[in-house]
Design an enzyme around this catalytic site. Structure first.
Site, mmCIF file in Angstrom:
data_model
loop_
_atom_site.group_PDB
_atom_site.id
_atom_site.type_symbol
_atom_site.label_atom_id
_atom_site.label_comp_id
_atom_site.label_asym_id
_atom_site.label_seq_id
_atom_site.Cartn_x
_atom_site.Cartn_y
_atom_site.Cartn_z
ATOM 1 N N HIS A 139 32.404 -48.970 -37.152
ATOM 2 C CA HIS A 139 31.238 -48.345 -37.791
ATOM 3 C C HIS A 139 31.598 -47.847 -39.178
ATOM 4 O O HIS A 139 30.823 -48.004 -40.130
ATOM 5 C CB HIS A 139 30.721 -47.195 -36.925
ATOM 6 C CG HIS A 139 29.317 -46.785 -37.244
ATOM 7 N ND1 HIS A 139 29.025 -45.668 -37.990
ATOM 8 C CD2 HIS A 139 28.122 -47.355 -36.933
ATOM 9 C CE1 HIS A 139 27.713 -45.559 -38.108
ATOM 10 N NE2 HIS A 139 27.135 -46.567 -37.477
ATOM 11 N N HIS A 194 21.701 -38.095 -35.012
ATOM 12 C CA HIS A 194 23.048 -37.960 -35.574
ATOM 13 C C HIS A 194 23.261 -36.554 -36.145
ATOM 14 O O HIS A 194 24.288 -35.917 -35.886
ATOM 15 C CB HIS A 194 23.259 -38.995 -36.684
ATOM 16 C CG HIS A 194 23.735 -40.322 -36.206
ATOM 17 N ND1 HIS A 194 25.067 -40.587 -35.966
ATOM 18 C CD2 HIS A 194 23.072 -41.476 -35.928
ATOM 19 C CE1 HIS A 194 25.207 -41.841 -35.558
ATOM 20 N NE2 HIS A 194 24.004 -42.410 -35.527
ATOM 21 N N PHE A 203 28.514 -41.136 -41.162
ATOM 22 C CA PHE A 203 28.721 -42.509 -40.715
ATOM 23 C C PHE A 203 30.186 -42.826 -40.431
ATOM 24 O O PHE A 203 30.504 -43.521 -39.472
ATOM 25 C CB PHE A 203 28.200 -43.492 -41.760
ATOM 26 C CG PHE A 203 26.705 -43.638 -41.788
ATOM 27 C CD1 PHE A 203 25.956 -43.523 -40.636
ATOM 28 C CD2 PHE A 203 26.045 -43.908 -42.979
ATOM 29 C CE1 PHE A 203 24.578 -43.662 -40.656
ATOM 30 C CE2 PHE A 203 24.662 -44.054 -43.013
ATOM 31 C CZ PHE A 203 23.938 -43.927 -41.852
ATOM 32 N N HIS A 256 16.632 -42.071 -35.080
ATOM 33 C CA HIS A 256 18.054 -42.383 -35.158
ATOM 34 C C HIS A 256 18.843 -41.376 -35.996
ATOM 35 O O HIS A 256 19.818 -40.775 -35.535
ATOM 36 C CB HIS A 256 18.243 -43.793 -35.722
ATOM 37 C CG HIS A 256 19.610 -44.032 -36.285
ATOM 38 N ND1 HIS A 256 19.870 -43.999 -37.642
ATOM 39 C CD2 HIS A 256 20.797 -44.300 -35.690
ATOM 40 C CE1 HIS A 256 21.147 -44.228 -37.858
ATOM 41 N NE2 HIS A 256 21.735 -44.426 -36.691
ATOM 42 N N HIS A 268 23.070 -45.028 -29.453
ATOM 43 C CA HIS A 268 22.672 -46.330 -29.976
ATOM 44 C C HIS A 268 22.213 -47.274 -28.870
ATOM 45 O O HIS A 268 21.481 -48.240 -29.154
ATOM 46 C CB HIS A 268 23.791 -46.935 -30.812
ATOM 47 C CG HIS A 268 23.664 -46.551 -32.250
ATOM 48 N ND1 HIS A 268 22.846 -47.213 -33.132
ATOM 49 C CD2 HIS A 268 24.218 -45.521 -32.943
ATOM 50 C CE1 HIS A 268 22.913 -46.633 -34.308
ATOM 51 N NE2 HIS A 268 23.728 -45.605 -34.226
ATOM 52 N N HIS A 327 23.253 -50.401 -42.865
ATOM 53 C CA HIS A 327 22.147 -49.465 -42.690
ATOM 54 C C HIS A 327 21.095 -49.692 -43.770
ATOM 55 O O HIS A 327 21.323 -50.351 -44.766
ATOM 56 C CB HIS A 327 22.645 -48.021 -42.744
ATOM 57 C CG HIS A 327 23.393 -47.602 -41.531
ATOM 58 N ND1 HIS A 327 24.730 -47.860 -41.361
ATOM 59 C CD2 HIS A 327 22.994 -46.947 -40.410
ATOM 60 C CE1 HIS A 327 25.127 -47.378 -40.191
ATOM 61 N NE2 HIS A 327 24.089 -46.831 -39.596
ATOM 62 N N HIS A 345 24.166 -53.215 -34.682
ATOM 63 C CA HIS A 345 24.512 -52.254 -33.631
ATOM 64 C C HIS A 345 24.391 -52.866 -32.237
ATOM 65 O O HIS A 345 25.107 -52.466 -31.317
ATOM 66 C CB HIS A 345 23.643 -51.002 -33.766
ATOM 67 C CG HIS A 345 24.019 -50.126 -34.931
ATOM 68 N ND1 HIS A 345 23.461 -50.283 -36.181
ATOM 69 C CD2 HIS A 345 24.917 -49.120 -35.035
ATOM 70 C CE1 HIS A 345 23.988 -49.396 -37.010
ATOM 71 N NE2 HIS A 345 24.874 -48.679 -36.347
#
Length: 596
Positions: free
Chosen positions: A178, A331, A356, A327, A369, A196, A205
């Site tokens: 990632h 996070h 990230f 999403h 995810h 992204h 993903h």
């Protein structure tokens, strides 16, 4: 500088046999680029309320109105010049993988780069093996103690592989995938590669979790093992799953925000500030957000998946609805602050989940995810124009991964469109957000446009440091249903720029002025929000400005609900919530779009 070594890696027989017990998996067919089989590769390893009513909501048995009444809320081709007719994103050039640094902070103290096959052109394409039984991903809140023990064991074994820092199956190497793909470690031509904020978000993903899941299963000799999904779109799953909050467990991560513990209801719109409300209203807000992101704002493919991203183009062309919300807020909500033993907290960079580069170091990332991936299936099941993209540049874009046998593979987007064909599916769970269309109109009549500046007088806007209200012309009025079916009416923000070392969020309302209560999203006027996580950059990078080419909100349904279909001009209000002082917007317009 860390040591470097080059090891032979074979597609027919691994040299890491002392580490693996995964031979029970069916081996994929191996289609080599040059028609060769049993070929070896050199891998370079370089270190650089009412209980009954609430229960009814959780089971999806109560519609929105009753709820509110009762509860109150590789590379080769990448060196070639891009072709206008065929420019899919190639797998990354492993030789281009570089060191990342935390924005406004120190260098990442390790390399995010995977072991490097010596010849990427000879890495074969992956062919999904047949499975006699589908792996069924369960909702995390419903799993048994036996399942949790199995998942903990698999993750423990993966963590043990970190003893060899170059083992591609190790937990840290899996997390580094990632970091490398999402934090500018790779380049694509003369541009940074970023999966992204584009149409690559979902397929990247999906492939990432596919291999991660197979690796876990191989470590415990269980080819049917499936990741749990964090069911945050369902009231019973709107908490951190308890299995991830057991200290000493392999699923625990100490670098989480303390507020995620003790059964706290998640805020799917979270961006740093705690919303002062009760649990029922928070659940209501979450379901409203899910309705907007899955239905209102995603009536067609490009709005759901994100903007096209082709070889040679700039990164960050524009994110899809689910990548944007929920999403990113999940996070942020899970990420943490650093605290001493005395309880004193100092600023962090959001580790683990809130940045990230470090997100994959928290095991809950993969369950988060998994539910994002589930939304892909759920969205297509809604019908209408909700289907996969057919653009060949999307279908032929590629990524690079290692499988459970430590063999390197190239994979294509076109091979991950059907999760069942990939050997897995999701245990069903009710989706009550389908019935949570915003039900109240808070603006009586229409906003007085005489007191509102036209968009041409407001934009370009150098910084969004306060709420702004503007009027904007529509391209057509009083459209028939056939016209609506052919073209979506889209509110488009052009050329957003912001400092990507910051958390960014702003809300958008239609037929509302600057007096709008932006903390209340249970209103027909709420169109949606824009969000962005901080990134990291390569060494000596002092420029944190990122340009997102477009942010789009579908407003056809919203205009119907607000009684604005016959209006030539409407009012729009934008309210900054986080980081508005570093956001600029070049222009805003309304378009009729055939978004595939």
């Amino acid at each position: 500088m860390a040591s470097s070594s080059t090891l032979p890696l074979c597609t027919s027989k691994t040299l890491f046999s002392s580490f693996t017990n995964s031979s029970f998996f069916a081996k994929p067919s191996q289609h080599f680029l040059h028609g060769k089989r049993n070929q070896c590769f050199k891998v370079s390893c370089t270190g650089e309320h009412d209980g009954n009513q609430l229960d009814a909501i959780k089971e999806g048995a109560v519609d929105r109105r009753n709820v509110l009444l009762g509860l109150g809320g590789l590379y080769g081709a990448a060196n070639l010049a891009p072709l206008a007719s065929a420019a899919p994103v190639p797998p990354p050039d492993q030789k281009s993988c570089g060191t990342a640094t935390i924005t406004d902070g120190p260098a990442v103290p390790y390399s995010c780069c995977p072991p490097k096959p010596d010849d990427m052109d000879s890495v074969p394409y992956y062919k999904i093996p047949r499975m006699s039984k589908l792996r069924k991903r369960p909702p995390a809140q419903d799993v048994s103690e036996e399942y949790i023990a199995k998942y903990q064991l698999a993750t423990s074994k993966m963590r043990e592989l970190d003893k060899d820092p170059f083992d591609p199956l190790g937990f840290k190497q899996q997390a580094n995938i990632h970091c490398a793909y999402c934090n500018d470690a790779y380049t694509m031509g003369d541009q940074k590669l970023q999966v992204h904020e584009s149409w690559l978000f979902f397929p990247f993903h999906r492939w990432y979790l596919y291999f991660y899941e197979r690796i876990l299963g191989s470590l415990i000799d269980d080819p049917t093992f499936a990741l749990p999904y964090w069911n945050w779109d369902h009231p019973s799953g709107m908490r951190l799953p308890p299995m991830f909050d057991v200290e000493g467990s392999s699923l625990y991560d100490a670098r989480r925000n303390p507020h995620v513990r003790n059964g706290t209801i998640i805020d799917l719109g979270f961006f740093g500030d705690e919303v002062k409300t009760n649990e029922i209203q928070m659940i209501t807000n979450n379901l409203l957000l899910m309705y907007r992101q899955m239905i209102t704002n995603a009536p067609c493919p490009l709005l759901f998946f994100g903007e096209p991203y082709r070889f040679g183009s700039k990164p960050n062309p524009g994110q899809g609805t689910i990548e944007n919300i929920p999403h990113t807020p999940v996070h942020i909500w899970t990420g943490t602050v650093r605290c001493t033993d005395l309880g004193n907290c100092v600023p962090s960079y959001g580790e683990d989940m809130g940045n990230f580069y470090s997100a994959g170091l928290d095991p809950v990332f993969y369950s988060h995810h998994a539910n994002v991936d589930r939304m892909w299936n759920e969205w297509k099941a809604l019908g209408g124009k909700r289907r996969d993209l057919t653009d060949n540049d999307w279908l032929n874009s590629e990524f690079f991964f290692y499988d459970e046998n430590r063999d390197p593979w190239r994979v294509k987007v076109r091979d991950c469109l059907d999760s069942k064909k990939m050997g897995y599916d999701y245990e069903p769970k009710a989706t009550p957000w389908r019935n949570f269309k915003p039900g109240k109109k808070t603006t009586p009549g229409k906003v007085n446009l005489r007191s509102v500046k036209p968009a041409s007088k407001v934009f370009p806007l150098s910084n969004l440091d306060r709420a702004i209200c503007f009027s904007i012309e529509r391209p057509a009025t009083s459209r028939s249903q056939q016209e609506k079916d052919e073209f979506e009416e889209v509110l488009t923000f052009k050329n957003l720029k912001y400092d990507d070392s910051k958390y960014i969020k702003f809300d958008v309302f239609v037929n509302a002025d600057k007096t709008v209560n932006a903390d209340d999203i249970d209103k027909k006027e709420y169109a949606g929000s824009y969000t962005s996580l901080p990134h990291v950059h390569g060494p000596n990078s002092g420029n944190h400005a990122v340009e997102v080419q477009e942010f789009k909100l579908a407003i056809t349904e919203l205009l119907e609900d607000c009684g604005l279909e016959d209006e030539d001009i409407i009012a729009v209000t934008v309210v900054p919530k986080t980081g508005g002082e570093v956001v600029s917007i070049n222009s805003v317009l309304i378009e009729l779009k055939d978004c595939y």
